[in-house]
Design a protein around this motif. Structure first.
Motif, mmCIF file in Angstrom:
data_model
loop_
_atom_site.group_PDB
_atom_site.id
_atom_site.type_symbol
_atom_site.label_atom_id
_atom_site.label_comp_id
_atom_site.label_asym_id
_atom_site.label_seq_id
_atom_site.Cartn_x
_atom_site.Cartn_y
_atom_site.Cartn_z
ATOM 1 N N HIS A 164 0.834 -1.201 0.000
ATOM 2 C CA HIS A 164 0.000 0.000 0.000
ATOM 3 C C HIS A 164 0.869 1.252 0.000
ATOM 4 O O HIS A 164 0.553 2.243 -0.667
ATOM 5 C CB HIS A 164 -0.929 0.003 1.213
ATOM 6 N N ARG A 165 1.957 1.203 0.726
ATOM 7 C CA ARG A 165 2.857 2.359 0.813
ATOM 8 C C ARG A 165 3.461 2.700 -0.547
ATOM 9 O O ARG A 165 3.447 3.869 -0.974
ATOM 10 C CB ARG A 165 3.974 2.052 1.816
ATOM 11 N N ASP A 214 0.688 3.861 -3.067
ATOM 12 C CA ASP A 214 0.221 5.230 -2.803
ATOM 13 C C ASP A 214 1.245 6.255 -3.283
ATOM 14 O O ASP A 214 0.871 7.303 -3.847
ATOM 15 C CB ASP A 214 -0.040 5.419 -1.307
ATOM 16 N N GLU A 215 2.524 5.971 -3.069
ATOM 17 C CA GLU A 215 3.564 6.889 -3.535
ATOM 18 C C GLU A 215 3.535 7.002 -5.060
ATOM 19 O O GLU A 215 3.631 8.110 -5.620
ATOM 20 C CB GLU A 215 4.943 6.412 -3.080
#
Length: 300
Positions: A239-240, A243-244
């Motif tokens: 997810h990290r 999202d970036e």
């Protein structure tokens, strides 16, 4: 020969290497250019390419230098730029800007080419479980498997055992026929993976980490439509990192494939192929909405 079957051909790089290449549905449109991940071959795309060729696409897949049936570099001095240059040259050689379908390393190379070439060499990008910044633990797991058997295997059954242990989510065990393109028999009679060992022994692996700043800048420069496909159980993207990426490329779309790992095409090929087909159909809608003449090319 059935037009949807793979027609074997080759491509010559700027430095004289021959890359093994398959073309399905030579008269179809649009062209999909499939770029595999590190340690894979063009065979990773066989099922998806066959299905999309039947739907009208011209599908081109190739073995990167040092992989599969493509030439290896004398001296083994591989660098990421070599692979990016090869991909850019392959894109330029197509009858029209292709849609890139790039997994892992192939997707990263696509970002470099798409983000740095003006105008873009691609019509659109499909990134398969990769983002400019990735989860190191997942990549280390892949490299550990690639480095685990330097002396090879006594036979195909032993290789199949190791793959089954590495990919426990797969129900089907690899057959000898499926393994033959992935292994080479050495003078000692043992079977070793298709890739050049110099790919792991040289500086190519460490270069990938140093490429991250370049990848982030390139991603922010990408203007063509982008679809990011990730596996629900991937340990390479998270997810990290997703999202970036979506913050860097706000026009990009993201779809997660349920149950799939980093090996997305092999884990859930039907869902993977359907997502690509839907993306291509959406590109036709974009062209129509923009006032362009509707093209039967975007039908696959």
């Amino acid at each position: 020969m059935d037009q949807y079957q793979a027609h074997r051909t080759s491509f010559s790089t700027a430095d004289g290497l021959s890359l093994a290449m398959d073309v399905r549905h030579a008269t179809g449109t649009p062209t999909l250019l499939f770029a595999h991940g590190f340690g894979q071959t063009r065979g990773a795309w066989s099922a998806a390419a066959a299905t999309l060729a039947e739907r009208g696409c011209r599908c081109v897949s190739f073995d990167s230098r040092g992989h599969g049936e493509s030439d290896r570099m004398l001296g083994g001095d591989y660098h990421m730029q070599h692979f990016a240059d090869d991909l850019g040259a392959l894109a330029q050689a197509q009858p029209a800007p292709p849609i890139l379908v790039g997994a892992s390393m192939g997707g990263l190379l696509g970002l470099v080419v798409a983000g740095e070439a003006q105008p873009s060499l691609f019509r659109a990008l499909v990134l398969v479980d990769i983002t400019p910044r990735w989860e190191t633990a997942g990549v280390e797991r892949i490299l550990a498997f690639m480095q685990a058997h330097p002396d090879g295997f006594a036979g195909y059954a032993e290789a199949a055992d190791q793959i089954a242990a590495y990919l426990p989510q797969r129900r089907e065990r690899k057959s000898e026929q499926q393994l033959r393109p992935l292994l080479r028999e050495g003078a000692d009679g043992r079977l070793r993976w298709h890739w050049d060992p110099a790919l792991l022994a040289g500086g190519l692996v460490s270069e990938s980490e140093r490429y991250q700043p370049r990848l982030l800048v390139a991603a922010a420069n990408v203007q063509v439509p982008v679809l990011l496909l990730s596996g629900e159980r991937s340990d390479v993207v998270s997810h990290r990192t997703v999202d970036e990426f979506l913050a860097l490329v706000p026009h990009a779309r993201h779809a997660q494939v349920p149950g799939a790992t980093h090996m997305l095409a092999g884990d859930a090929n039907d869902a993977f192929t359907a997502a690509i087909a839907g993306f291509i159909e959406s590109l036709e809608l974009v062209d129509v909405n923009a006032g362009a003449t509707p093209s039967s090319a975007m039908r696959c």
